[in-house]
Write a protein that holds these residues in place. Structure first.
Motif: not given
Length: 128
Positions: A48-64
């Motif tokens: 397992e891994v601990h992390g955070r939940l990030l909310r954004t409408a810009h998945l295409e920017r994260l993909d890039a």
């Protein structure tokens, strides 16, 4: 849309550079995969891994940012206990990131990850 982040995108300053609407909505734990560090962090089967939940409408920017179009990372849906019932996360190709991770199967990397997620108990649970 919520994205489980566990590496560089868990840093608020980095998120601000990538998306202008990114908001952290809580801490979370991804069970069934664990973090492995190479050139950049990635996930591997088990643990397992601990992390955070990030909310954004810009998945295409994260993909890039994650190099999805270059095959460095692949974006996948993971079941979660959030109201949507699933979140996105990124899994890096071990060959691209120079990490000794073995994803079962002979298919291209993105398909091996998706196949694993369909067959194994992988889930994101919010903390608290």
């Amino acid at each position: 849309m919520d994205v489980f982040v566990y590496g560089t995108l868990a840093d608020p300053e980095r998120v601000a550079e990538v998306v202008d609407d990114g908001t952290f909505v809580g801490e979370a734990t991804l069970s069934g995969l664990h973090r492995v560090d190479g050139t950049y962090p990635t996930l591997a089967p088990g643990g397992e891994v601990h992390g955070r939940l990030l909310r954004t409408a810009h998945l295409e920017r994260l993909d890039a940012y994650e190099g999805v179009d270059r095959g460095i990372y692949t974006r996948v849906r993971v079941p979660s206990d959030t109201r949507e019932g699933s979140v996105w996360t990124y899994v890096g190709d071990p060959e691209s990131l120079f990490v000794p991770v073995d994803w079962p199967g002979e298919d291209p990397f993105p398909e091996r990850v998706r196949h694993y997620l369909r067959r194994q108990p992988v889930v994101v649970r919010t903390d608290g």
